[in-house]
Design an enzyme around this catalytic site. Structure first.
Site, short mmCIF file in Angstrom:
data_model
loop_
_atom_site.label_atom_id
_atom_site.label_comp_id
_atom_site.label_asym_id
_atom_site.label_seq_id
_atom_site.Cartn_x
_atom_site.Cartn_y
_atom_site.Cartn_z
N HIS A 346 11.10 -7.34 -4.70
CA HIS A 346 10.53 -6.06 -3.61
C HIS A 346 8.90 -6.84 -3.91
CE1 HIS A 346 12.12 -2.60 -5.81
NE2 HIS A 346 12.66 -3.71 -6.59
N LYS A 534 -2.31 4.63 -2.61
CA LYS A 534 -1.88 3.48 -3.07
C LYS A 534 -2.84 2.72 -3.96
CE LYS A 534 -1.03 2.75 1.43
NZ LYS A 534 0.67 2.86 1.84
N ARG A 535 -2.23 2.29 -4.49
CA ARG A 535 -3.04 0.74 -5.22
C ARG A 535 -3.57 -0.15 -3.97
NH1 ARG A 535 -1.32 -0.97 -10.25
NH2 ARG A 535 -4.07 -2.14 -9.46
N LYS A 540 -3.08 -3.25 1.99
CA LYS A 540 -3.19 -2.41 2.54
C LYS A 540 -3.78 -2.54 3.51
CE LYS A 540 0.22 -1.33 -1.72
NZ LYS A 540 1.52 -1.22 -1.47
N THR A 642 6.80 3.49 -0.34
CA THR A 642 7.76 4.52 -0.54
C THR A 642 6.69 5.87 -0.40
OG1 THR A 642 7.62 4.41 -2.92
CG2 THR A 642 9.62 3.78 -1.84
N LYS A 646 7.12 10.21 1.44
CA LYS A 646 6.35 11.12 0.44
C LYS A 646 5.57 12.29 1.24
CE LYS A 646 6.48 8.62 -3.87
NZ LYS A 646 6.41 7.06 -4.78
C1 26V Z 1 3.11 -7.71 -9.54
C2 26V Z 1 2.33 -8.07 -10.21
C3 26V Z 1 0.96 -10.10 -9.84
C4 26V Z 1 -0.12 -9.38 -11.19
C5 26V Z 1 0.20 -8.39 -12.20
C6 26V Z 1 0.43 -6.99 -12.01
C7 26V Z 1 1.62 -7.08 -10.75
C8 26V Z 1 2.29 -6.30 -10.83
C9 26V Z 1 3.01 -5.60 -10.24
C10 26V Z 1 3.71 -7.45 -9.71
C11 26V Z 1 5.29 -6.97 -8.36
C12 26V Z 1 4.09 -6.21 -7.01
C13 26V Z 1 5.15 -5.48 -6.92
C14 26V Z 1 5.70 -3.91 -6.09
O1 26V Z 1 5.27 -3.09 -6.97
N1 26V Z 1 6.16 -4.09 -5.06
C15 26V Z 1 6.62 -2.67 -4.51
O2 26V Z 1 7.57 -2.45 -4.39
C16 26V Z 1 8.14 -1.58 -3.79
C17 26V Z 1 9.51 -0.64 -3.80
O3 26V Z 1 10.52 -1.45 -3.55
C18 26V Z 1 7.42 -1.48 -2.24
O4 26V Z 1 7.35 0.17 -1.56
C19 26V Z 1 6.56 -1.78 -1.80
O5 26V Z 1 6.18 -2.45 -0.37
C20 26V Z 1 5.99 -3.37 -3.06
O6 26V Z 1 4.81 -3.17 -2.41
#
Ligand code: 26V
Length: 796
Positions: A346, A534-535, A540, A642, A646
């Site tokens: 992801h 978004k986050r 971003k 995503t 929406k």
């Molecule tokens: C990584 C980390 C690392 C530090 C602590 C918190 C944390 C939380 C999550 C992640 C992985 C993040 C991956 C993520 O959310 N990717 C998103 O996935 C979506 C669904 O596929 C996609 O639409 C977004 O573009 C992508 O950023």
């Protein structure tokens, strides 16, 4: 119970008084919510049981979607909708003098996720059930979901989230199905009947207790299961401080993403990951053994999908069971494991690529570590045969190297399928990030462009628009989103467009009211609602949006003859608690809002709003009201996105870069119905590889840029002193990694086009309609059908 209004009312009142021991007239919205929840659970329990029985009887292949995040949001509304009983309930309640909406509002979001990855998991569950596919989720029942965000004086403050405070009506605790999970200890290796045996001793045991939640499909009898695991003390150990053991055990399912800056935090994160995996695989295997007796054909009846690398220990865990418990040969165990498990990537951001230090991993999970070592050795041996002497390549691809366990490498080696989440992302994986692996395993790589459940994001979130769509093309789109394309012929239909404008105005009025209640800011309902939710992350580029607003403000101030179509810029974003740069951007948005919103000189042409605590239930109120969708990441960085989908399905028009799924939106709506700007991914990657970008030059040569960048540090924002210096430095001293200044001019130009286009309402509404018409492709139903066919090999 829900057959008609009268029956519903009767049962509802009876239950409420029975359970709460008080008169209906004295009951609270929360009492009513719980009563309704219990009635729904009872209502579906038969279908839940039958789904499980059918799966068993028909020996259907089952899919398990393992994810560290499930961002479900509120459930009452979508259960009612999917069961088709919303009207009966709403009308029945109305006769009792209650608004269903008020009851829905007391439900706390299940916010067991961070952003896109977790919400995708929730959308997938909806589509699996709605398509009658046997697919279940497995995750962690965090006591506290993603923090609640409060804004104090413009700064983000995090408070622990408390979704379980009033209990969770949708879950069933199944203590009898608990699984024991082992940490620490050591492994005794010995030989028995000529076979190496491994015995994990002195382990610290943790009990994983499952809580099952029903996943109800739209208009089907399928009720799948989301199983969330809670960590509890097993037998209290004799030789350890009891309180400490209890604390450490319960900490495993206490918080989502505990801070992993130090080793203690890292241990906890790794514990969470193995806890999820050991509990999930343990329960899947137990059920399988009960049914089939042995695990020889496991991969033919079970597919396990890992959502990013967080659950990647599913690979060594399944190997452990097949080797140590089933006593299979390595080759047989490996064949079954790799053919069972599949993986989605992801993100390509390096900070999110998980690597665990061996000194933490090995003592915590001694047997699992041994298995990973063996996988690594065999893999490196194969590489040596294929690329004799190419040490550099082997070192680069190894699973364990330089004291680190690389989780993505383990995933690629141990899974039969690796997919990205949008076309461009999958291409970047193949040709850049995972190039070496693609050369070695070309057959594993594939793309599955993300999707969203159009039922929650249109039918539920925007009933006004859903009704208009249904009046035009009938109800078929609810089950077959591709039918939305039939709206295309209404894009030039004057009366349809008039209705569309009416619906949008209505939703904007609802949001405006909410904004006023929450922030005290009065906004012009007829202004353009320009939204970025978004986050918060540097890639971003919320900062690009902010700099553009500052530029507009400067122009309006400098030139009284300059006017724009009134705009309201709306933001919603949480920043990771330890991500200080992102938090400064939140403060910057607030400082800007403070300045702009109170300046009489610009005559209300600009407003800036930050909505606190962005989450699923708030998102459902924002998307329907948006005119403009901001999707402005640095090209190549956003895997898919995503939120973009929406917005689109709610008729907003995108301003965005050629990144992630924006590209596929562009391909569908065509260049007339989207505003594209900025560098392409190829250009960005070319800069990264060859240099040649000097942000200072853009600063130096563009007056507009110079002015807004200076304003970050010259006292323009007097409430923040030197607080924005790190932002200033990121743009100049650190050469602007995300090309904010490089894309500035192009963004301004695209924004001007947006403003002009909006003034031509007829044309704008046509664009809006074309976006809705083309959004059917981005339903998670389509995505899930592709996973089912290409990766999981399951059928309805
Ligand atoms: C990584 C980390 C690392 C530090 C602590 C918190 C944390 C939380 C999550 C992640 C992985 C993040 C991956 C993520 O959310 N990717 C998103 O996935 C979506 C669904 O596929 C996609 O639409 C977004 O573009 C992508 O950023």
């Amino acid at each position: 119970m829900f057959a008609n209004k009268e029956e519903f009312k009767y049962t509802f009142l009876q239950r409420l008084e029975m359970v709460y021991g008080k008169r209906f007239s004295e009951s609270t919205a929360l009492d009513q919510y719980h009563t309704l929840g219990n009635m729904i659970r009872e209502h579906i329990s038969n279908h839940w049981i039958q789904t499980n029985e059918r799966n068993r009887a028909e020996h259907k292949k089952q899919v398990y979607y393992l994810s560290i995040e499930f961002l479900l949001g509120r459930l009452l509304g979508s259960y009612l909708m999917n069961l088709g009983i919303r009207d009966v309930v709403e009308e029945g309640l109305k006769e009792l003098g209650i608004q269903l909406r008020d009851i829905e509002e007391v439900e706390t979001d299940a916010g067991l996720g961070n952003g896109g990855l977790g919400r995708l998991a929730a959308c997938f569950l909806d589509s699996l059930a709605s398509l009658d596919l046997p697919g279940h989720g497995q995750g962690i029942r965090y006591k506290h979901g993603l923090f609640d965000q409060k804004i104090v004086n413009g700064y983000q403050v995090e408070l622990p989230e408390q979704w379980l405070r009033h209990g969770n009506v949708w879950e069933v605790r199944k203590e009898d199905l608990a699984i024991e999970v082992n940490f620490w200890g050591k492994v005794n290796v010995y030989t028995e009947n000529g076979r190496l045996k491994f015995h994990h001793i002195d382990a610290e045991k943790v009990m994983a207790v499952p809580y099952d939640m029903p996943v109800i499909g739209y208009d089907t009898k399928t009720v799948n299961t989301l199983r969330l695991w809670s960590a509890e003390p097993a037998k209290f150990p004799m030789n350890k401080n009891v309180m400490q053991y209890k604390r450490e055990t319960e900490a495993i399912s206490e918080f989502l993403y505990p801070d992993d800056a130090n080793d203690e935090g890292k241990i906890l994160r790794l514990k969470q990951q193995y806890f999820l995996v050991a509990a999930s695989i343990g329960s899947i295997v137990r059920e399988y053994r009960n049914r089939y007796g042995h695990l020889k054909d496991f991969h033919q009846h079970v597919a396990i999908h890992i959502n990013d690398t967080h659950p990647v220990l599913a690979i060594p865990e399944l190997m452990r069971i097949l080797l140590d418990e089933e006593e299979m040969s390595w080759e047989d165990a490996w064949y079954i494991t790799t053919n069972t498990i599949s993986y989605t990537n992801h993100t390509t951001l390096s900070e999110a690529l998980e690597k665990w230090p061996v000194y933490i991993f090995k003592p915590l999970l001694p047997r699992i570590y041994m298995i990973i070592e063996e996988i690594n050795e065999r893999f490196c041996r194969n590489l040596w045969e294929r690329y004799p002497g190419d040490w550099k390549r082997i070192e680069e691809m190894a699973i364990i190297a330089h004291g680190l366990v690389k989780m993505a490498h383990l995933a690629i080696v141990g899974c039969h399928s690796v997919n990205g989440v949008a076309k461009i992302h999958s291409e970047i994986l193949k040709h850049r990030e995972m190039k070496r692996f693609y050369e070695y395993f070309p057959e594993k790589f594939n793309n599955k462009t993300n999707g969203i459940t159009h039922r929650r994001w249109l039918l539920k979130a925007n009933p006004e628009l859903a009704t208009l769509v249904t009046e035009a093309i009938g109800t078929g789109w609810i089950k077959h989103s591709e039918q939305l394309i039939e709206l295309k012929r209404y894009a030039t239909d004057a009366s349809f467009k008039e209705e569309l404008a009416h619906v949008k105005m209505k939703r904007k009025a609802i949001l405006a009211k909410l904004i006023c209640e929450k922030t005290g800011i009065a906004i012009d309902e007829t202004s353009i609602f320009d939204v970025q939710v978004k986050r918060l992350h540097a890639y971003k580029r919320q900062l690009l949006n902010v700099l553009h607003i500052m530029y507009l403000y400067n122009r309006l101030k400098a030139d009284p003859n300059f006017t724009i179509y009134p705009r309201t810029f709306i933001f919603g974003a949480k920043a990771s608690p330890g991500y200080h740069y992102a938090k400064r951007i939140i403060k910057l948005i607030h400082s800007l809002a403070e300045k702009v919103n109170h300046d009489k000189q610009i005559k209300g042409q600009l407003k800036v709003v930050f909505l606190e605590n962005y989450r699923v239930s708030l998102a459902e109120k924002i998307f329907p009201a948006a005119d403009v969708s901001e999707q402005i990441s640095t090209a190549s960085k956003e895997a898919s996105g995503t939120g973009n989908m929406k917005f689109m399905i709610n008729g907003a028009v995108t301003i965005g870069t050629m990144d992630g799924a924006n590209i596929e939106i562009f391909e569908r709506v065509g260049s007339d119905n989207i505003f594209i700007f900025g560098l392409t991914a190829e250009e960005v990657l070319h800069y990264y590889e060859n240099g040649g970008y000097h942000s200072y030059e853009y600063y130096h040569h563009d007056q507009r840029i110079q002015q807004v960048v200076n304003q970050l540090v010259n006292g323009f924002f007097h409430d923040a002193y030197d607080h924005f210096e790190p932002i200033y430095d990121s743009l100049l001293a650190q050469n602007d990694q995300y090309f904010v200044l490089r894309d500035f001019a192009s963004y301004v130009e695209a924004q001007e086009k947006v403003g002009t286009a909006y003034e031509h309402q007829e044309k704008w509404l046509e664009m809006s309609a074309i976006n809705i018409a083309n959004s059917g492709y981005f339903s998670s139903d389509r995505t899930i059908r592709e996973y089912a066919r290409d990766i999981w090999n399951i059928h309805e």
